[in-house]
Scaffold this motif. Structure first.
Motif, PDB file in Angstrom:
ATOM      1  N   VAL A 339      54.782  49.877  30.533  1.00  0.00           N
ATOM      2  CA  VAL A 339      54.439  49.710  31.951  1.00  0.00           C
ATOM      3  C   VAL A 339      52.929  49.619  32.164  1.00  0.00           C
ATOM      4  O   VAL A 339      52.483  49.242  33.249  1.00  0.00           O
ATOM      5  CB  VAL A 339      55.042  50.836  32.819  1.00  0.00           C
ATOM      6  CG1 VAL A 339      56.546  50.833  32.747  1.00  0.00           C
ATOM      7  CG2 VAL A 339      54.485  52.198  32.414  1.00  0.00           C
ATOM      8  N   PHE A 340      52.140  49.964  31.146  1.00  0.00           N
ATOM      9  CA  PHE A 340      50.689  49.845  31.298  1.00  0.00           C
ATOM     10  C   PHE A 340      50.274  48.407  31.565  1.00  0.00           C
ATOM     11  O   PHE A 340      49.189  48.147  32.095  1.00  0.00           O
ATOM     12  CB  PHE A 340      49.972  50.370  30.050  1.00  0.00           C
ATOM     13  CG  PHE A 340      50.044  49.462  28.848  1.00  0.00           C
ATOM     14  CD1 PHE A 340      49.100  48.458  28.656  1.00  0.00           C
ATOM     15  CD2 PHE A 340      51.046  49.612  27.909  1.00  0.00           C
ATOM     16  CE1 PHE A 340      49.153  47.625  27.543  1.00  0.00           C
ATOM     17  CE2 PHE A 340      51.108  48.780  26.799  1.00  0.00           C
ATOM     18  CZ  PHE A 340      50.169  47.779  26.620  1.00  0.00           C
ATOM     19  N   LYS A 341      51.128  47.457  31.218  1.00  0.00           N
ATOM     20  CA  LYS A 341      50.772  46.044  31.330  1.00  0.00           C
ATOM     21  C   LYS A 341      50.543  45.604  32.771  1.00  0.00           C
ATOM     22  O   LYS A 341      49.852  44.614  33.022  1.00  0.00           O
ATOM     23  CB  LYS A 341      51.874  45.185  30.707  1.00  0.00           C
ATOM     24  CG  LYS A 341      52.084  45.420  29.223  1.00  0.00           C
ATOM     25  CD  LYS A 341      53.241  44.579  28.700  1.00  0.00           C
ATOM     26  CE  LYS A 341      53.516  44.853  27.237  1.00  0.00           C
ATOM     27  NZ  LYS A 341      54.646  44.041  26.717  1.00  0.00           N
ATOM     28  N   ASP A 342      51.135  46.338  33.742  1.00  0.00           N
ATOM     29  CA  ASP A 342      50.975  45.917  35.138  1.00  0.00           C
ATOM     30  C   ASP A 342      49.689  46.436  35.766  1.00  0.00           C
ATOM     31  O   ASP A 342      49.422  46.186  36.945  1.00  0.00           O
ATOM     32  CB  ASP A 342      52.189  46.341  35.969  1.00  0.00           C
ATOM     33  CG  ASP A 342      52.341  47.860  36.080  1.00  0.00           C
ATOM     34  OD1 ASP A 342      51.423  48.601  35.663  1.00  0.00           O
ATOM     35  OD2 ASP A 342      53.385  48.302  36.593  1.00  0.00           O
ATOM     36  N   GLY A 343      48.873  47.161  34.964  1.00  0.00           N
ATOM     37  CA  GLY A 343      47.581  47.628  35.469  1.00  0.00           C
ATOM     38  C   GLY A 343      47.659  48.842  36.368  1.00  0.00           C
ATOM     39  O   GLY A 343      46.668  49.205  37.009  1.00  0.00           O
TER      40      GLY A 343
END
Length: 499
Positions: A339-343
């Protein structure tokens, strides 16, 4: 990308002591072969060199090690096999390996990606065969088959194989059962494994005076640092965690403070829209244990209920249950780390392979990595920051001329003849880490003394899960979880490490 020394070869998959084929995968319960896991030394997907533009300031350590020529392959102290027919040395594995004497050329490896290193390995194989009058043969016994072979053939006094490649899960119990020979019994006191460790390193098992398991000594880049969103850190007006680490100020307290500041409910519905932390609880537990100098199952006495380990569990309880600054864990969603990918997450469990395909340009924000913060019982100078992992080799009790078996396998493994630029192909990991500073922390973590623990081999141990679960009825305090499960750990240790 950052400047790096020109290397002689791009990546060819070398995991531990051997060139591997990253082959079939499955699970232990089904009896299929699990996916082999490496320590990140040389990633098989690395096929191109990094962009050598730009430079990065403040790396935490010095220049890369210069290559050497070891001369280990010139050793003539071990007599070759005297028989008229070459001796076949069998290496029992649980997935396919390359190359051995059954292969006609380098293209026997279906996914050969570097012709130069493949030719070097194949030529070295032929040299070893001729020098010692031997043949080498890998035998894929499968995951369940290799355990069965160890437990039956060695116990019967006639091992199926001259070397077994083992996972810690069944390798350590095999050692404790007396199935493996001590390295000291077949390697000379001045052998490389006891001195420079250019080719092999040995495993220290707590409570044992001798050593029984060995693996390739290549630089270990398989650590899991904390990844962080540089933009979120800067927007909050906080110091870069790397600077805090360099100053010795990166502690659990500071980390918890950052997580509170960086967890935000922007729409006022009572639920955070941005979390301070996400990641796999298993990896998180390992690294918090390391950062606090703690263990669960590393020797004959359980340590789940020890003060330092209770501190780890209490810290996990704090960030997940009290502060609610870590994204609640859902046991059915092992994709939660992504979920880190969504910033909208400040910190996550990172690694070279996790950042593959997740560069700063892909993500839309700059990422950094930093070692885990130091716990109240930890010490930044002496903390382990990488776990003992990967595959290890043992020479089973009952093997004829174990000194020959070891010397042959060592020279076979040393296809690079001590040239560390071939042995330690770091280019892929450097590329994934993007900056010199990020890579330096990854390398630094891999250079610490590896941390040994068997807690994740004990199937019924879920004390850390009780700290992170989002299911209220399953939440236990640290003391409750430790008290409930410490006997399970002790029973396992009595059975497997109590000899």
């Amino acid at each position: 990308m950052f400047n790096s020394k020109i290397r002689k070869a791009t990546a060819f998959a070398i995991t531990g002591a051997m060139a591997l084929s990253m082959a079939a995968c499955g699970d232990k319960e089904s009896g299929n072969t699990p996916t082999p896991t490496s320590q990140g030394t040389n990633n098989p997907t690395a096929t191109s060199a990094p962009d050598n533009s730009g430079d990065e300031e403040n790396p935490p350590q010095g220049d890369e090690q210069e290559p050497t020529t070891s001369g280990l392959n010139d050793d003539t102290s071990v007599e070759p096999w005297a028989g008229s027919t070459p001796r076949t040395i069998r290496i029992g594995t649980w997935y396919d390996h390359y190359y051995d004497s059954t292969h006609a050329d380098i293209y026997a490896q279906p996914e050969v990606s570097n012709l130069e290193t493949a030719e070097m390995q194949f030529a070295n194989l032929k040299r070893v065969e001729e020098k010692y009058n031997v043949r080498l043969e890998y035998v894929n016994l499968t995951w369940n088959g290799i355990m069965e072979s160890i437990n039956t053939s060695i116990m019967a006094g006639s091992p199926d194989c001259d070397i077994y490649e083992v996972d810690l899960q069944f390798g350590v119990p095999a050692v404790m059962s007396g199935y493996a020979m001590a390295i000291e019994d077949y390697a000379k006191p001045d052998d490389d494994i006891f001195t420079e460790q250019i080719v092999y390193r040995y495993l220290d098992i707590p409570g044992m005076d001798k050593h029984y398991m060995f693996q390739g000594a290549a630089i270990d880049l398989g650590a899991y640092p904390l990844g962080f969103n540089v933009s979120l850190i800067e927007e909050a007006g906080l110091d870069n965690p790397q600077d805090l680490y360099d100053r010795g100020e990166w502690t659990w307290n500071k980390f918890a403070e950052y997580l509170r500041i960086l967890t935000k409910d922007t729409d006022g519905d009572g639920n955070p829209d941005q979390y301070g932390l996400t990641g796999w609880w298993t990896t998180m537990f390992n690294y918090l244990l390391m950062s606090n100098g703690a263990h669960v199952a590393s020797g004959s006495q359980e340590m789940l209920s020890s003060p330092a380990t209770i501190e780890v569990l209490e810290f996990m309880y704090q960030i997940y249950q009290t502060d609610k600054t870590a994204k609640p864990w859902n046991q059915d969603d092992w994709d939660a780390n992504n979920v880190f990918k969504d910033g909208k997450v400040a910190f996550w469990v990172s690694a070279s392979w996790i950042q593959q395909g997740n560069s700063s340009s892909d993500l839309g924000f700059e990422f950094g990595v930093v070692p885990w913060p130091v716990g109240p019982s930890g010490n930044q100078e002496t903390n382990s920051q990488i776990a003992v992992a990967g595959n290890w080799s043992i020479i089973p009790a009952g093997v004829e001329r174990p000194e020959l078996v070891y010397q042959v396998f060592k020279e076979y493994t040393n296809w690079y003849d001590g040239d560390l630029e071939y042995r330690d192909d770091t280019e892929w990991a450097e590329d994934m880490m993007e900056t010199e500073r990020n890579f330096s922390y990854l390398k630094l973590m891999g250079e610490t003394t590896p941390w040994f623990d068997l807690w994740d081999k004990i199937g019924d141990i879920n004390a850390p899960y009780a700290m992170v679960t989002s299911k209220a009825e399953e939440v236990l305090t640290a003391a409750q979880a430790a008290e409930q499960q410490k006997q399970i750990v002790q029973d396992y240790l009595d059975l497997n490490l109590g000899k």
